[in-house]
Design an enzyme around this catalytic site. Sequence first.
Site, PDB file in Angstrom:
ATOM      1  CG  HIS A   1       3.487  -1.719  11.263  1.00 58.41           C
ATOM      2  ND1 HIS A   1       4.664  -0.409  11.712  1.00 58.41           N
ATOM      3  CD2 HIS A   1       2.538  -1.705  10.526  1.00 58.41           C
ATOM      4  CE1 HIS A   1       4.061   0.199  10.455  1.00 58.41           C
ATOM      5  NE2 HIS A   1       3.191   0.420   9.878  1.00 58.41           N
TER       6      HIS A   1
ATOM      7  CG  HIS B   1       0.168   0.151   2.413  1.00 59.15           C
ATOM      8  ND1 HIS B   1       0.649  -0.971   2.833  1.00 59.15           N
ATOM      9  CD2 HIS B   1      -0.626   0.888   3.060  1.00 59.15           C
ATOM     10  CE1 HIS B   1       1.139  -0.453   4.285  1.00 59.15           C
ATOM     11  NE2 HIS B   1       0.046   0.980   5.122  1.00 59.15           N
TER      12      HIS B   1
ATOM     13  CG  ASP C   1       4.136   3.302   7.601  1.00 55.24           C
ATOM     14  OD1 ASP C   1       3.719   3.732   6.323  1.00 55.24           O
ATOM     15  OD2 ASP C   1       4.413   2.737   7.841  1.00 55.24           O
ATOM     16  CG  HIS C   2       4.102   0.397   4.304  1.00 57.09           C
ATOM     17  ND1 HIS C   2       4.178  -1.349   4.616  1.00 57.09           N
ATOM     18  CD2 HIS C   2       3.637   1.080   5.718  1.00 57.09           C
ATOM     19  CE1 HIS C   2       3.405  -1.113   5.562  1.00 57.09           C
ATOM     20  NE2 HIS C   2       3.591  -0.123   6.645  1.00 57.09           N
TER      21      HIS C   2
ATOM     22  CG  ASP D   1       0.059  -1.287   7.392  1.00 55.32           C
ATOM     23  OD1 ASP D   1       0.991  -2.339   8.070  1.00 55.32           O
ATOM     24  OD2 ASP D   1       0.605   0.070   7.743  1.00 55.32           O
TER      25      ASP D   1
ATOM     26  CG  HIS E   1      -0.498   4.579   4.387  1.00 52.77           C
ATOM     27  ND1 HIS E   1      -1.317   3.821   5.337  1.00 52.77           N
ATOM     28  CD2 HIS E   1      -0.971   5.654   4.521  1.00 52.77           C
ATOM     29  CE1 HIS E   1      -2.361   3.896   5.402  1.00 52.77           C
ATOM     30  NE2 HIS E   1      -2.092   5.014   4.973  1.00 52.77           N
TER      31      HIS E   1
ATOM     32  CG  HIS F   1      -4.141   0.573   6.439  1.00 55.10           C
ATOM     33  ND1 HIS F   1      -4.103   1.175   7.342  1.00 55.10           N
ATOM     34  CD2 HIS F   1      -2.857   0.998   6.098  1.00 55.10           C
ATOM     35  CE1 HIS F   1      -3.031   1.607   8.554  1.00 55.10           C
ATOM     36  NE2 HIS F   1      -2.099   1.281   7.284  1.00 55.10           N
TER      37      HIS F   1
END
Length: 255
Positions: free
Chosen positions: A171, A56, A60-61, A133, A58, A114
Amino acid sequence: MAIEIEQFMCLSDNFGVLIHDRESGETALIDAPEEGPILKAIERTGWKPSTILTTHHHTDHVQANLALKEKFGLTIIGPKAEAAKIPGIDRQVAGGDTLHFGGEPVRVIDTPGHTAGHVSYHFPQSGVVFTADTLFALGCGRLFECPPETMFASLKKLAALPGTTRVYCGHEYTEANARFALTIDPGNSALAARAEEIRKLRAAGKPTLPTTIERELETNPFLRWHDAGVRNTLGMAKAVDVEVFAEIRKRKDNF
Ligand code: ZN
Ligand code: FE
């Protein structure tokens, strides 16, 4: 032969994952959270990635996408529905597509909730799924872009995979998830035992992943909407499943 997996920490609580097929020598990353730890993992294993499988959009990915692309010339694969937000994307995929890694098929599963375009990657021959996530150990992702019904449907798809499937998530949230799960499912002895095991792993600085679908079905409150004990705790004995799920998600948001 099953794929080999190297899991390591990135940022404060993200997992980086390298997967490797020994026979073909092929290597891929699941998401690209942080360049430094990824480069160290590549050095440690000697596995040079040719692909990133993005779950996805985001930050942080995906934030190491472009730097790694420049270094390794790799191909970035990600969900079509989020293509505009995924840096360097080369190939767009959607649920039902089949990719190939080493000698085995990789099934793309649409798991929105998400984010609206989130996908998971399932390796049926190796018995592994990368859920980022969507499904966490004892938890599920926050609903940033979708109503509860959407995540509920995605979790049901993942819950239907073979019980022995190993689950890798985005995570390390498991210890906090366990504290919350105990408030929703206090009579579940398998959960109590798992919470204790998780506490010990974290105290020793060890990861709590992977988990399995079977274990999550037994202990993850976000997959236990049907359970009489959970429903009684919530005072929702007669509610429909998705309402029970939505209530659990709401309580977690405020936990
Ligand atoms: Zn995310
Ligand atoms: Fe994340």
